[in-house]
Scaffold this motif. Structure first.
Motif, PDB file in Angstrom:
ATOM      1  N   VAL A 321      43.922  37.026  30.041  1.00  0.00           N
ATOM      2  CA  VAL A 321      43.770  37.446  28.649  1.00  0.00           C
ATOM      3  C   VAL A 321      43.207  36.312  27.801  1.00  0.00           C
ATOM      4  O   VAL A 321      43.630  35.154  27.928  1.00  0.00           O
ATOM      5  CB  VAL A 321      45.139  37.871  28.057  1.00  0.00           C
ATOM      6  CG1 VAL A 321      44.990  38.247  26.588  1.00  0.00           C
ATOM      7  CG2 VAL A 321      45.735  39.017  28.848  1.00  0.00           C
ATOM      8  N   LEU A 322      42.272  36.642  26.940  1.00  0.00           N
ATOM      9  CA  LEU A 322      41.841  35.738  25.871  1.00  0.00           C
ATOM     10  C   LEU A 322      42.303  36.359  24.562  1.00  0.00           C
ATOM     11  O   LEU A 322      41.794  37.403  24.156  1.00  0.00           O
ATOM     12  CB  LEU A 322      40.327  35.543  25.870  1.00  0.00           C
ATOM     13  CG  LEU A 322      39.760  34.725  24.695  1.00  0.00           C
ATOM     14  CD1 LEU A 322      40.390  33.336  24.628  1.00  0.00           C
ATOM     15  CD2 LEU A 322      38.231  34.626  24.792  1.00  0.00           C
ATOM     16  N   SER A 361      33.643  31.797  29.965  1.00  0.00           N
ATOM     17  CA  SER A 361      33.166  31.416  31.297  1.00  0.00           C
ATOM     18  C   SER A 361      34.240  30.687  32.083  1.00  0.00           C
ATOM     19  O   SER A 361      34.387  30.888  33.306  1.00  0.00           O
ATOM     20  CB  SER A 361      31.916  30.535  31.181  1.00  0.00           C
ATOM     21  OG  SER A 361      30.851  31.229  30.573  1.00  0.00           O
ATOM     22  N   ASN A 362      35.012  29.862  31.387  1.00  0.00           N
ATOM     23  CA  ASN A 362      36.069  29.081  32.042  1.00  0.00           C
ATOM     24  C   ASN A 362      37.145  29.986  32.627  1.00  0.00           C
ATOM     25  O   ASN A 362      37.577  29.808  33.773  1.00  0.00           O
ATOM     26  CB  ASN A 362      36.687  28.103  31.034  1.00  0.00           C
ATOM     27  CG  ASN A 362      37.770  27.245  31.657  1.00  0.00           C
ATOM     28  OD1 ASN A 362      37.716  26.928  32.839  1.00  0.00           O
ATOM     29  ND2 ASN A 362      38.752  26.874  30.857  1.00  0.00           N
ATOM     30  N   ILE A 363      37.578  30.978  31.858  1.00  0.00           N
ATOM     31  CA  ILE A 363      38.634  31.882  32.341  1.00  0.00           C
ATOM     32  C   ILE A 363      38.128  32.708  33.525  1.00  0.00           C
ATOM     33  O   ILE A 363      38.824  32.878  34.525  1.00  0.00           O
ATOM     34  CB  ILE A 363      39.129  32.809  31.213  1.00  0.00           C
ATOM     35  CG1 ILE A 363      39.714  31.994  30.056  1.00  0.00           C
ATOM     36  CG2 ILE A 363      40.182  33.776  31.746  1.00  0.00           C
ATOM     37  CD1 ILE A 363      40.132  32.826  28.865  1.00  0.00           C
ATOM     38  N   ILE A 364      36.901  33.215  33.406  1.00  0.00           N
ATOM     39  CA  ILE A 364      36.352  34.043  34.481  1.00  0.00           C
ATOM     40  C   ILE A 364      36.138  33.221  35.754  1.00  0.00           C
ATOM     41  O   ILE A 364      36.384  33.690  36.867  1.00  0.00           O
ATOM     42  CB  ILE A 364      35.028  34.695  34.035  1.00  0.00           C
ATOM     43  CG1 ILE A 364      35.290  35.714  32.913  1.00  0.00           C
ATOM     44  CG2 ILE A 364      34.330  35.386  35.205  1.00  0.00           C
ATOM     45  CD1 ILE A 364      34.028  36.321  32.322  1.00  0.00           C
ATOM     46  N   GLY A 365      35.719  31.970  35.580  1.00  0.00           N
ATOM     47  CA  GLY A 365      35.377  31.152  36.732  1.00  0.00           C
ATOM     48  C   GLY A 365      36.525  30.417  37.387  1.00  0.00           C
ATOM     49  O   GLY A 365      36.391  29.907  38.508  1.00  0.00           O
ATOM     50  N   ASP A 366      37.676  30.341  36.714  1.00  0.00           N
ATOM     51  CA  ASP A 366      38.826  29.607  37.246  1.00  0.00           C
ATOM     52  C   ASP A 366      39.828  30.593  37.847  1.00  0.00           C
ATOM     53  O   ASP A 366      40.502  31.326  37.119  1.00  0.00           O
ATOM     54  CB  ASP A 366      39.481  28.797  36.127  1.00  0.00           C
ATOM     55  CG  ASP A 366      40.565  27.851  36.636  1.00  0.00           C
ATOM     56  OD1 ASP A 366      41.036  28.039  37.771  1.00  0.00           O
ATOM     57  OD2 ASP A 366      40.951  26.929  35.884  1.00  0.00           O
TER      58      ASP A 366
END
Length: 399
Positions: A321-322, A361-366
């Motif tokens: 979640v963001l 991008s950080n949340i999707i990629g981590d």
């Protein structure tokens, strides 16, 4: 054998308050005689409900937000008195054995005055004295004047005064009805004959529950809609982002958020709630209502106001979640989720900066965000309100 009567009563400022009670009511429909009272603001929620619906006066979401933006108490004594009078008349007609309330502050006056037991449903993080972090400052014009850091510092000292003033109309009216003071805002929200938490331990500051408290687990709801999740072949491999501001999010940010997402290598589902003033990018599909459970299940990231309604729906499907909060409740919820590592929190000012796309991008990629979200998902699946609530009614209320 005559069925006992349950009255579910909601201040339907937001959709989440109504659907939480509707879902609880449906879980015991047929076992008890069900009555539901609200303003009828969300009629589509009741399409498949087989219980009596009563209409009450409620304030609107816009009215509440204007009060919150000014830092003013939500309710006046006059409004609350009108509520209490309506409720007492309703009790006289229904003669309920138990009242279950969601954000209807006046019930803390009308129910004890009528000598009827009542339960409230509220997120457990409103037991603020149990939080081990400072309350985040809600979005307020003062932040743009003094800056977020300075405003946050003074907010901590102003909180007790704000909470006293918010509860003052309730306490004054309780005195007129020969009832003792209930306390501050925290007490108004969490103190009743019974307190029901739509949470689980991982997202709660409470280590031990009292004898009249219970974790129900997340009460999730989604509209029963057929929705086409088919994308053009040239982008159907891209990660999916589901964005919904909800009924109480800051819709002024829609244009900025969608403008940035339109330039990213992602597919976007946008629940517009009627906001049709935006030009959408070719990678964005928008609709007034989207089946949130399916969207969350297919998404790599859910962007919402951070409140427990959509955020918990996302975590129920194991999706990070963001949160972009617009009020204190959403701020606290998003802060707790961020601390679990299952998501991040952005204030409104940060959305307008370039780092928004970096955060997405950080949340999707981590993968760690996904792993932490799935850890909460596992616990969510252990707490089924459809089984817990009926059992609690039978075992603890002795109706």
């Amino acid at each position: 054998m005559k069925k006992h009567k349950l009255l579910f009563i909601s201040e339907d400022i937001t959709l989440s308050q109504v659907v939480r009670l509707v879902e609880l009511a449906k879980s015991v429909s047929g076992i008890y005689e069900i009555h539901f009272a609200s303003s009828h603001a969300y009629p589509f929620v009741f399409n498949d409900c087989e219980f009596t619906h009563w209409k009450l006066t409620c304030i609107t979401s816009d009215y509440m937000q204007k009060k919150l933006d000014k830092g003013a108490p939500i309710y006046s004594e006059t409004i609350l008195l009108g509520y209490v009078e309506q409720e007492l008349h309703l009790y006289d007609q229904i003669k309920p054995d138990l009242i279950i309330s969601d954000f209807r502050w006046s019930v803390s006056i009308s129910a004890p005055y009528a000598k009827i037991s009542y339960a409230i449903i509220i997120n457990s993080y409103w037991n603020l004295n149990k939080l081990d972090f400072r309350l985040p400052i809600p979005n307020h014009p003062i932040s743009s004047v003094f800056g977020h850091t300075t405003s946050q510092f003074f907010f901590q000292y102003a909180v007790p005064l704000f909470f006293y003033l918010y509860a003052l109309p309730v306490n004054r009216l309780r005195k007129k009805f020969n009832l003792p003071k209930i306390g501050t805002l925290q007490d108004v929200l969490t103190k009743a004959d019974f307190t029901l938490y739509p949470d689980t331990p991982l997202l709660s500051p409470l280590n031990v529950l009292g004898p009249k408290e219970i974790f129900l687990g997340p009460v999730v709801w989604s509209p029963d809609l057929n929705f086409d999740f088919t994308w053009k072949k040239d982008i159907d491999h891209l990660p999916l982002v589901y964005y919904t501001p909800g009924s109480s999010g800051n819709k002024k940010l829609n244009h900025i958020i969608l403008e940035r997402l339109a330039k990213m290598p992602v597919r976007v589902l946008f629940s517009s709630a009627g906001d049709d003033t935006i030009q959408y990018g070719s990678n964005i599909i928008a609709a007034p209502l989207i089946p949130g459970n399916k969207a969350c299940k297919n998404a790599s990231l859910v962007i919402c106001n951070g409140g427990s309604s959509t955020a918990y729906q996302s975590l129920y499907e194991g999706t990070p979640v963001l949160g972009i909060p617009s009020n204190l409740d959403q701020q606290i919820s998003a802060k707790i989720i961020q601390r679990t590592g299952a998501g991040l929190l952005l204030n409104n000012e940060s959305v307008s900066r370039r780092n928004f796309t970096c955060v997405v991008s950080n949340i999707i990629g981590d993968n760690q965000f996904k792993t932490n979200a799935q850890r909460i998902q596992d616990e969510f699946r252990e707490y089924d309100y459809k089984a817990i609530f009926p059992r609690w009614l039978k075992n603890h209320l002795r109706l």
